[in-house]
Design an enzyme around this catalytic site. Structure first.
Site, mmCIF file in Angstrom:
data_model
loop_
_atom_site.group_PDB
_atom_site.id
_atom_site.type_symbol
_atom_site.label_atom_id
_atom_site.label_comp_id
_atom_site.label_asym_id
_atom_site.label_seq_id
_atom_site.Cartn_x
_atom_site.Cartn_y
_atom_site.Cartn_z
ATOM 1 N N GLY A 1 0.838 -1.191 0.000
ATOM 2 C CA GLY A 1 0.000 0.000 0.000
ATOM 3 C C GLY A 1 0.873 1.241 0.000
ATOM 4 N N HIS B 1 -4.436 1.103 7.588
ATOM 5 C CA HIS B 1 -3.106 1.721 7.705
ATOM 6 C C HIS B 1 -2.987 2.898 6.727
ATOM 7 C CE1 HIS B 1 1.500 1.195 7.929
ATOM 8 N NE2 HIS B 1 1.341 1.971 6.878
ATOM 9 N N GLU B 2 -3.484 2.711 5.498
ATOM 10 C CA GLU B 2 -3.379 3.780 4.481
ATOM 11 C C GLU B 2 -4.287 4.960 4.824
ATOM 12 O OE1 GLU B 2 -0.911 3.431 2.845
ATOM 13 O OE2 GLU B 2 -0.659 1.270 2.927
ATOM 14 N N GLN C 1 2.842 10.093 1.763
ATOM 15 C CA GLN C 1 4.164 9.450 1.782
ATOM 16 C C GLN C 1 5.040 9.893 0.612
ATOM 17 O OE1 GLN C 1 2.384 5.305 2.420
ATOM 18 N NE2 GLN C 1 4.260 5.174 3.622
ATOM 19 N N HIS D 1 -2.802 7.185 7.304
ATOM 20 C CA HIS D 1 -1.832 8.136 6.736
ATOM 21 C C HIS D 1 -2.518 9.433 6.310
ATOM 22 C CE1 HIS D 1 2.106 6.220 6.535
ATOM 23 N NE2 HIS D 1 1.618 5.109 6.001
ATOM 24 N N CYS E 1 5.992 -0.065 7.599
ATOM 25 C CA CYS E 1 5.611 1.122 6.828
ATOM 26 C C CYS E 1 6.810 1.549 5.989
ATOM 27 C CB CYS E 1 5.197 2.252 7.770
ATOM 28 S SG CYS E 1 4.661 3.739 6.906
ATOM 29 N N LEU E 2 6.544 1.886 4.734
ATOM 30 C CA LEU E 2 7.635 2.299 3.846
ATOM 31 C C LEU E 2 8.259 3.610 4.313
ATOM 32 C CD1 LEU E 2 6.020 1.362 0.413
ATOM 33 C CD2 LEU E 2 7.859 0.144 1.602
HETATM 34 O O1 GNR Z 1 4.173 -2.506 2.591
HETATM 35 C C1 GNR Z 1 3.527 -2.390 3.638
HETATM 36 N N1 GNR Z 1 3.280 -3.492 4.375
HETATM 37 C C2 GNR Z 1 2.393 -3.523 5.434
HETATM 38 C C3 GNR Z 1 2.406 -4.637 6.272
HETATM 39 C C4 GNR Z 1 1.530 -4.727 7.322
HETATM 40 C C5 GNR Z 1 0.626 -3.712 7.553
HETATM 41 C C6 GNR Z 1 0.607 -2.595 6.754
HETATM 42 C C7 GNR Z 1 1.474 -2.499 5.688
HETATM 43 S S1 GNR Z 1 1.424 -1.101 4.658
HETATM 44 C C8 GNR Z 1 3.077 -1.057 4.087
HETATM 45 C C9 GNR Z 1 3.264 0.005 3.034
HETATM 46 C C10 GNR Z 1 3.011 1.367 3.642
HETATM 47 O O2 GNR Z 1 3.770 1.926 4.388
HETATM 48 N N2 GNR Z 1 1.876 1.932 3.375
HETATM 49 O O3 GNR Z 1 1.563 3.112 3.923
HETATM 50 NI NI NI Z 2 2.655 3.224 5.788
#
Ligand code: GNR
Ligand code: NI
Length: 172
Positions: A45, A136-137, A50, A140, A94-95
């Protein structure tokens, strides 16, 4: 085009993002670049803040099974319209917080409403990894990171590591 991903701490990752009032070719091109950036990372995601754009746009593809066809989703103005009482614990990453992982508890299933790339309203229930990722997205877009669910000490530890990482990355 691959885009650079902001690393925490960054003030742009703490801001609430603005709804997208009208879809434009620029926004569609941004969504395409975000998908390319996400797949390249690799990640499941990515949210517009980001990559430094404070608009309510996310992309995701949680089809991690190599054998199944990819399912890239682009969501403008995503909203959680229903959530389950049952919860799930996932080890999240999270990236924008590279190489740091922690367990986060969230509703097991969520129904999300959004506008697709054509501007058509969509609504779908997600569960499993999809549910975790879409929450999670959307976090953000509200300036919230998964480390905000952790105890202050653990959050502080991760933030210090990221400050150090950014300092090292900036060194010539
Ligand atoms: O790549 C991602 N892996 C992930 C693993 C578990 C829960 C959420 C994520 S999202 C993350 C990519 C990211 O930072 N998206 O905002
Ligand atoms: Ni993230």
């Amino acid at each position: 085009m691959k885009l650079p991903i902001l690393i925490h701490p960054d003030p742009r990752l703490k801001k609430a993002c603005a709804p997208v009032p009208d879809l434009s070719d620029d926004l569609r091109a941004l969504a395409k670049d975000m998908l390319e950036t996400m797949y390249d990372a690799p990640g499941i995601g990515l949210a517009a803040p980001q990559v430094g754009v404070l608009s309510r746009l996310i992309v995701l593809d949680c089809q991690k099974d190599e054998n199944s066809a990819p399912r890239p989703l682009v969501m403008f103005n995503p909203e959680i319209v229903a959530l389950s009482e049952d919860v799930n614990v996932y080890e999240e990453g999270c990236l924008s917080i590279p190489d740091q992982y922690a367990e986060v508890t969230r509703p097991e299933a969520v129904t999300v409403a959004w506008l697709d790339e054509a501007g058509n309203p969509q609504e779908e229930e997600f569960d499993g990894l999809w549910a975790t990722c879409v929450q999670h997205e959307i976090d953000h877009l509200n300036g919230k990171l998964f480390i905000d669910y952790l105890k202050p000490l653990k959050r502080q530890m991760i933030t210090r590591k990221m400050v150090k990482l950014k300092r090292e990355m900036a060194r010539p």
